[in-house]
Design a protein around this motif. Structure first.
Motif, PDB file in Angstrom:
ATOM      1  N   GLY A 222       0.788  -1.230   0.000  1.00 38.10           N
ATOM      2  CA  GLY A 222       0.000   0.000   0.000  1.00 38.10           C
ATOM      3  C   GLY A 222       0.816   1.275   0.000  1.00 38.10           C
ATOM      4  O   GLY A 222       0.671   2.116  -0.918  1.00 38.10           O
ATOM      5  N   PRO A 223       1.687   1.509   0.984  1.00 40.48           N
ATOM      6  CA  PRO A 223       2.474   2.756   0.998  1.00 40.48           C
ATOM      7  C   PRO A 223       3.366   2.916  -0.229  1.00 40.48           C
ATOM      8  O   PRO A 223       3.524   4.033  -0.739  1.00 40.48           O
ATOM      9  N   LEU A 224       3.943   1.812  -0.707  1.00 42.40           N
ATOM     10  CA  LEU A 224       4.808   1.895  -1.881  1.00 42.40           C
ATOM     11  C   LEU A 224       4.014   2.293  -3.117  1.00 42.40           C
ATOM     12  O   LEU A 224       4.465   3.114  -3.925  1.00 42.40           O
ATOM     13  N   ALA A 225       2.814   1.728  -3.273  1.00 46.62           N
ATOM     14  CA  ALA A 225       1.980   2.071  -4.431  1.00 46.62           C
ATOM     15  C   ALA A 225       1.558   3.535  -4.390  1.00 46.62           C
ATOM     16  O   ALA A 225       1.579   4.231  -5.416  1.00 46.62           O
ATOM     17  N   VAL A 226       1.172   4.025  -3.222  1.00 51.05           N
ATOM     18  CA  VAL A 226       0.769   5.429  -3.093  1.00 51.05           C
ATOM     19  C   VAL A 226       1.948   6.357  -3.397  1.00 51.05           C
ATOM     20  O   VAL A 226       1.797   7.386  -4.074  1.00 51.05           O
ATOM     21  N   ALA A 227       3.130   5.997  -2.898  1.00 46.65           N
ATOM     22  CA  ALA A 227       4.315   6.825  -3.153  1.00 46.65           C
ATOM     23  C   ALA A 227       4.615   6.910  -4.643  1.00 46.65           C
ATOM     24  O   ALA A 227       4.939   7.984  -5.169  1.00 46.65           O
TER      25      ALA A 227
ATOM     26  N   GLU B 251       2.501   6.588  -7.097  1.00 45.59           N
ATOM     27  CA  GLU B 251       1.468   7.380  -7.761  1.00 45.59           C
ATOM     28  C   GLU B 251       1.815   8.866  -7.754  1.00 45.59           C
ATOM     29  O   GLU B 251       1.444   9.605  -8.668  1.00 45.59           O
ATOM     30  N   VAL B 252       2.505   9.308  -6.729  1.00 51.05           N
ATOM     31  CA  VAL B 252       2.880  10.724  -6.618  1.00 51.05           C
ATOM     32  C   VAL B 252       4.238  10.994  -7.260  1.00 51.05           C
ATOM     33  O   VAL B 252       4.415  11.973  -8.005  1.00 51.05           O
TER      34      VAL B 252
ATOM     35  N   LEU C  84       8.621  12.150 -14.245  1.00 54.17           N
ATOM     36  CA  LEU C  84       8.413  12.318 -15.680  1.00 54.17           C
ATOM     37  C   LEU C  84       8.303  13.800 -16.053  1.00 54.17           C
ATOM     38  O   LEU C  84       8.806  14.221 -17.097  1.00 54.17           O
ATOM     39  N   LEU C  85       7.656  14.588 -15.205  1.00 53.57           N
ATOM     40  CA  LEU C  85       7.534  16.014 -15.481  1.00 53.57           C
ATOM     41  C   LEU C  85       8.885  16.728 -15.413  1.00 53.57           C
ATOM     42  O   LEU C  85       9.103  17.729 -16.096  1.00 53.57           O
ATOM     43  N   LEU C  86       9.788  16.202 -14.584  1.00 52.16           N
ATOM     44  CA  LEU C  86      11.125  16.792 -14.468  1.00 52.16           C
ATOM     45  C   LEU C  86      12.054  16.352 -15.597  1.00 52.16           C
ATOM     46  O   LEU C  86      13.194  16.818 -15.671  1.00 52.16           O
ATOM     47  N   GLY C  87      11.561  15.448 -16.459  1.00 53.35           N
ATOM     48  CA  GLY C  87      12.426  14.872 -17.479  1.00 53.35           C
ATOM     49  C   GLY C  87      13.050  15.889 -18.416  1.00 53.35           C
ATOM     50  O   GLY C  87      14.246  15.825 -18.713  1.00 53.35           O
ATOM     51  N   ARG C  88      12.257  16.852 -18.917  1.00 57.52           N
ATOM     52  CA  ARG C  88      12.805  17.828 -19.860  1.00 57.52           C
ATOM     53  C   ARG C  88      13.872  18.691 -19.203  1.00 57.52           C
ATOM     54  O   ARG C  88      14.944  18.932 -19.765  1.00 57.52           O
ATOM     55  N   LEU C  89      13.585  19.155 -17.975  1.00 53.10           N
ATOM     56  CA  LEU C  89      14.568  19.963 -17.259  1.00 53.10           C
ATOM     57  C   LEU C  89      15.788  19.142 -16.887  1.00 53.10           C
ATOM     58  O   LEU C  89      16.918  19.648 -16.854  1.00 53.10           O
TER      59      LEU C  89
ATOM     60  N   ALA D 146      12.799  13.878  -5.388  1.00 53.18           N
ATOM     61  CA  ALA D 146      12.015  12.829  -6.049  1.00 53.18           C
ATOM     62  C   ALA D 146      12.755  11.493  -6.012  1.00 53.18           C
ATOM     63  O   ALA D 146      12.165  10.438  -5.711  1.00 53.18           O
ATOM     64  N   GLY D 147      14.050  11.520  -6.311  1.00 53.90           N
ATOM     65  CA  GLY D 147      14.828  10.283  -6.260  1.00 53.90           C
ATOM     66  C   GLY D 147      14.928   9.718  -4.863  1.00 53.90           C
ATOM     67  O   GLY D 147      14.879   8.494  -4.670  1.00 53.90           O
ATOM     68  N   VAL D 148      15.065  10.596  -3.871  1.00 57.71           N
ATOM     69  CA  VAL D 148      15.123  10.144  -2.474  1.00 57.71           C
ATOM     70  C   VAL D 148      13.820   9.473  -2.073  1.00 57.71           C
ATOM     71  O   VAL D 148      13.811   8.414  -1.432  1.00 57.71           O
ATOM     72  N   GLY D 149      12.686  10.058  -2.442  1.00 57.94           N
ATOM     73  CA  GLY D 149      11.409   9.449  -2.105  1.00 57.94           C
ATOM     74  C   GLY D 149      11.250   8.075  -2.718  1.00 57.94           C
ATOM     75  O   GLY D 149      10.802   7.131  -2.055  1.00 57.94           O
TER      76      GLY D 149
END
Length: 368
Positions: free
Chosen positions: A229-234, A236-237, A243-248, A276-279
């Motif tokens: 559960g916690p891994l799946a929720v993490a 999802e966020v 992916l949004l940080l990919g271009r930058l 993001a990577g740490v999370g």
């Protein structure tokens, strides 16, 4: 006056390393809405193949156990049909373990891709710059010293990885940070965390030490829905954020000066990527333990299969899932009657990859 195609305009551009004369990617530009981008047929095909192979390996792992189940019966049980006993075994007993392996592998692969692209160094994976070790130290401290305060391994792992990341970032700061300094400082912090973990294991009681060692090697045995559960929720966020940080992220490969000239706020972007990577690595490590070398090897494998200049994020995640699921299947069937921790298998397979990367960096003149 040329009028742009209202639908799209596609152009093929070759990239060094691709087959001669073969288009490696296509650029597109839409008039309505005004959107442009790059379409990479090889990368899309690779992701499709990796998804199919990962699904097959995921289902194959569900067939393995003391009670053998056929592949078609597993697929039917996943959708809730078939024999009730088979459905119970697959969905309640075996599925949590497989899901933890799948999600943790994706998290390891994506996290490794983020750090390797950010630092422009194939050796900059979370288990090389101390983040995995920091998460491990926090979890072991909770097990041995009872400092969990009612928190589970997920919260402890997140706290340990985040604290380690902030320490590395602060120590590497000198009017900004660079990938090179982050790696050097991270290696030193990693050894400090490893020494602290070894001390805690030696200090703990017999059963506490056994529990800590079983988790530290990277293990999917006995995983339940509490870890899923916690891994799946993490994910999802954090996955959409990555992916949004990919271009930058890709502009950082051009160097800080060029990235700044292109309008990228280098330090805030680098900090966002770091968080993001740490999370990702924290939740994956807390669920499956620090599975060795997945975050290091998966992005490099995906990059060479895709023939891109950087580790592709989605393909790296799928490759990480494939490595973890495949390693777990080997660990469960290699020695009859014994289920080895998956971290042993990935460590054996990942060590040659690390040696190859070091040798390649040395030949390229960047190995020190």
């Amino acid at each position: 006056m040329n009028v742009p195609n209202p639908k799209s305009a596609l152009k093929s551009r070759p990239v060094p390393g691709d087959s001669p004369g073969g288009p490696h990617f296509r650029t597109y530009r839409l008039a309505l809405p005004p959107v442009s981008g790059v379409f990479r047929p090889r990368l899309v095909a690779l992701c499709a193949v990796l998804t199919a192979v990962t699904f097959l390996l995921f289902c194959w792992g569900l067939t393995t156990g003391d009670y053998p189940i056929g592949f078609t019966d597993v697929v039917r049980a996943l959708v809730g049909s078939g024999d009730p006993g088979t459905v119970l075994v697959v969905r309640e007993l075996r599925l949590p373990r497989a899901l933890v392996g799948l999600l943790a592998g994706i998290a390891f692969g994506v996290s490794g891709a983020l750090f390797q692209t950010m630092t422009r160094n194939p050796l900059a994976s979370p288990d090389m710059i101390g983040l995995t070790q920091g998460a491990g130290t926090a979890v072991v401290a909770g097990i041995v010293l009872g400092w969990d305060g009612g928190l589970g391994t997920q919260a402890l792992g997140l706290f340990g990885a985040l604290a380690t990341a902030l320490i590395v970032y602060a120590l590497a700061w000198r009017r900004g940070t660079t990938g090179y300094r982050i790696i050097l400082v991270g290696i030193g912090v990693a050894w400090i965390c490893t020494s602290a973990t070894d001390y805690l294991v030696a200090k703990g009681g017999r059963f506490q030490a056994q529990a800590a060692l079983g988790w530290l090697v990277g293990n999917l045995n006995g995983r339940t829905w509490d870890q899923v559960g916690p891994l799946a929720v993490a994910l999802e966020v954090l996955l959409p954020t990555a992916l949004l940080l990919g271009r930058l992220l890709r502009t950082l490969q051009l160097g800080d000066d060029v990235a700044t000239g292109l309008g990228t706020r280098v330090q805030p972007v680098r900090l966002a990527i770091l968080l993001a990577g740490v999370g990702l690595i924290a939740f994956a490590t807390a669920s499956a333990g620090p599975v060795a070398f997945v975050a290091l090897a998966a992005p490099q494998i995906a990059q060479r299969l895709a023939r891109t200049a950087w580790p592709p994020t989605v393909a790296s995640g799928l490759t990480g899932a494939l490595v973890v699921l495949g390693g777990d299947l080997v660990a469960r069937t290699l020695v009859p009657g014994t289920e080895l921790p998956v971290g042993i298998v990935t460590g054996v397979l990942g060590a040659p990859v690390l040696l190859w990367l070091l040798a390649r960096a040395n030949r390229a003149g960047s190995g020190g």
